[in-house]
Write a protein that holds these residues in place. Structure first.
Motif, PDB file in Angstrom:
ATOM      1  N   UNK A  55       0.855  -1.186   0.000  1.00  0.00           N
ATOM      2  CA  UNK A  55       0.000   0.000   0.000  1.00  0.00           C
ATOM      3  C   UNK A  55       0.891   1.236   0.000  1.00  0.00           C
ATOM      4  N   UNK A  56       0.664   2.091  -0.956  1.00  0.00           N
ATOM      5  CA  UNK A  56       1.415   3.346  -1.015  1.00  0.00           C
ATOM      6  C   UNK A  56       0.470   4.479  -0.662  1.00  0.00           C
ATOM      7  N   UNK A  57       0.859   5.261   0.318  1.00  0.00           N
ATOM      8  CA  UNK A  57       0.058   6.413   0.751  1.00  0.00           C
ATOM      9  C   UNK A  57       0.964   7.639   0.748  1.00  0.00           C
ATOM     10  N   UNK A  58       0.758   8.528  -0.210  1.00  0.00           N
ATOM     11  CA  UNK A  58       1.558   9.751  -0.310  1.00  0.00           C
ATOM     12  C   UNK A  58       0.959  10.898   0.491  1.00  0.00           C
ATOM     13  N   UNK A  59      -0.351  10.861   0.709  1.00  0.00           N
ATOM     14  CA  UNK A  59      -1.023  11.918   1.452  1.00  0.00           C
ATOM     15  C   UNK A  59      -2.431  11.498   1.813  1.00  0.00           C
TER      16      UNK A  59
ATOM     17  N   UNK B  78      -4.483  17.685  15.589  1.00  0.00           N
ATOM     18  CA  UNK B  78      -3.949  16.324  15.775  1.00  0.00           C
ATOM     19  C   UNK B  78      -3.242  15.749  14.559  1.00  0.00           C
ATOM     20  N   UNK B  79      -3.524  16.250  13.353  1.00  0.00           N
ATOM     21  CA  UNK B  79      -2.908  15.700  12.148  1.00  0.00           C
ATOM     22  C   UNK B  79      -1.500  16.257  11.919  1.00  0.00           C
ATOM     23  N   UNK B  80      -1.146  17.297  12.636  1.00  0.00           N
ATOM     24  CA  UNK B  80       0.165  17.912  12.426  1.00  0.00           C
ATOM     25  C   UNK B  80       1.296  16.939  12.731  1.00  0.00           C
ATOM     26  N   UNK B  81       1.057  16.036  13.663  1.00  0.00           N
ATOM     27  CA  UNK B  81       2.073  15.023  13.992  1.00  0.00           C
ATOM     28  C   UNK B  81       2.401  14.160  12.779  1.00  0.00           C
ATOM     29  N   UNK B  82       1.384  13.746  12.030  1.00  0.00           N
ATOM     30  CA  UNK B  82       1.608  12.862  10.887  1.00  0.00           C
ATOM     31  C   UNK B  82       2.329  13.591   9.763  1.00  0.00           C
ATOM     32  N   UNK B  83       2.008  14.855   9.578  1.00  0.00           N
ATOM     33  CA  UNK B  83       2.714  15.632   8.564  1.00  0.00           C
ATOM     34  C   UNK B  83       4.185  15.803   8.936  1.00  0.00           C
ATOM     35  N   UNK B  84       4.463  16.074  10.208  1.00  0.00           N
ATOM     36  CA  UNK B  84       5.838  16.311  10.660  1.00  0.00           C
ATOM     37  C   UNK B  84       6.635  15.013  10.762  1.00  0.00           C
ATOM     38  N   UNK B  85       6.053  14.007  11.429  1.00  0.00           N
ATOM     39  CA  UNK B  85       6.796  12.782  11.738  1.00  0.00           C
ATOM     40  C   UNK B  85       6.908  11.850  10.538  1.00  0.00           C
TER      41      UNK B  85
ATOM     42  N   UNK C 274       6.024  12.775   7.284  1.00  0.00           N
ATOM     43  CA  UNK C 274       6.155  13.541   6.046  1.00  0.00           C
ATOM     44  C   UNK C 274       5.061  13.179   5.036  1.00  0.00           C
ATOM     45  N   UNK C 275       3.823  13.113   5.552  1.00  0.00           N
ATOM     46  CA  UNK C 275       2.655  12.893   4.695  1.00  0.00           C
ATOM     47  C   UNK C 275       1.732  14.103   4.805  1.00  0.00           C
TER      48      UNK C 275
END
Length: 377
Positions: free
Chosen positions: A193-197, A212-219, A221-222
């Motif tokens: 499974x490829x998830x780019x965003x 709460x989604x800022x963690x996933x963007x930072x950690x 890189x999505x």
């Protein structure tokens, strides 16, 4: 309605389609997961996929609360409903979800169990007040969208002194599911499974906010773009994700500014914090045991906890090997990859939970793309 029609305008959709065609890099592919099942249905209902460039691939996520309910917990509710003194109340689509041995709450009702459908959690309060001689149990389910309503139910029951009302809590939290997807072997190790965003959920985010989604963007890189449920919302969000990926950025953007803020609904969050706490671990269908992913009722409100009031053993059961719901929930497979899709398994007689809910991926495929799938065979 005029506000809704503005987000379904065909000319605007055509303009967005041309903009996307000019934005995408023809040398790369974009794999975007719509977490919420409401987005999956909007995409198929309005033909959004047909307006996207061919190198944008949409991956269906686990954001259907009925779909991710583990079968053992559903079985426990069915057994509870069969007790003679119990009246079980829940939302309509949950009544049709099959448990083990093809059982369901709807079939239990046909066999004499007192199972009732509710449109609102507070209906359970009315039923309990009207039936003081019965034990009324509200089968609570859902992400952060429906959790505040259950918290309100418990607080109202306490205020009214209802001793015959309890809640079987199966509420889950969105961030844990996103992290499970990103940490799964299919994404991190095997490359299945490829998830780019992510196209982020709107109703959930109206409660918890975008923070709460800022963690996933930072950690991880999505990039995450929170999107409304109308077709133009989805298309604009996809365009925003493509721009981020082209620029090598990963941040949280909010397309659904008319309903979501960074901090969310603080009053709703306060209700949830008053009544609920995180469980150390909770089982999801398709995702297994996830740490700190489900909610339980705090000890201060233990009198309204059905799991403390009744004996409700959660016994392990085997999944139906013909059903591919667990793989579909994880984004590993599409509904049309399932051998029983549209034949043995239909909305009228579902084998798996993904065919039941209005947010299930199989139900979306069956309703809007079944003819195309059959023509391809």
């Amino acid at each position: 309605m005029r506000y809704i029609h503005g987000f379904r305008d065909g000319a605007a959709a055509a303009t967005l389609s041309k903009q996307l065609a000019s934005e995408v890099d023809p040398q790369r592919e974009y794999h975007l997961m719509e977490f919420c099942g409401g987005h999956t249905h909007a995409i198929f209902r309005y033909g959004v996929e047909d307006l996207l460039p061919g190198n944008i691939r949409l991956v269906h996520g686990p954001g259907c609360p009925v779909c991710v309910l583990a079968v053992p917990r559903l079985d426990a509710a069915i057994e509870l409903a069969r007790q003679t003194e119990v009246t079980l109340v829940s939302y309509g689509d949950l009544l049709r979800v099959p448990g083990s041995r093809r059982r369901s709450l709807l079939k239990a009702r046909a066999q004499g169990a007192d199972v009732r459908m509710a449109y609102s959690a507070l209906e359970a309060v009315q039923i309990a007040a009207a039936l003081p001689e019965r034990q009324v149990v509200f089968f609570a389910i859902g992400f952060e969208t429906t959790t505040p309503a259950t918290a309100h139910l418990i607080l109202e029951a306490k205020r009214l002194g209802l001793r015959n009302l309890s809640v079987y809590c199966n509420h889950v939290v969105t961030p844990a599911a996103i992290q499970s997807i990103l940490d799964s072997p299919e994404v991190r190790e095997w490359g299945q499974v490829r998830v780019d965003g992510f196209i982020g959920p709107s109703h959930v985010s109206a409660v918890i906010g975008s923070r709460p989604y800022e963690y996933f963007a930072d950690e991880y890189q999505r990039p995450v773009v929170i999107a409304g449920f109308e077709p133009l919302d989805v298309m604009q969000s996809i365009c925003m994700l493509v721009k981020q990926l082209n620029a090598g950025r990963a941040c949280v953007e909010n397309q659904f500014t008319r309903g979501v803020t960074r901090d969310g609904n603080c009053k709703a969050q306060g209700l949830v914090a008053e009544v609920f706490e995180l469980r150390p671990s909770f089982e999801w269908r398709g995702l297994g045991q996830l740490p700190y992913s489900g909610l339980r009722i705090k000890s201060a409100y233990a009198d309204f906890d059905a799991e403390r009031r009744f004996s409700m053993p959660v016994l392990p059961v085997r999944e139906n090997t013909a059903c591919q719901c667990p793989a579909i929930i994880r984004g590993v497979k599409k509904p049309t990859d399932c051998a029983i899709f549209g034949t043995v398994c239909t909305p009228r007689d579902p084998i798996g939970s993904c065919m039941v809910s209005a947010e299930g991926a199989c139900a979306a495929y069956y309703k809007y793309r079944r003819g195309m799938a059959q023509a391809a065979l």
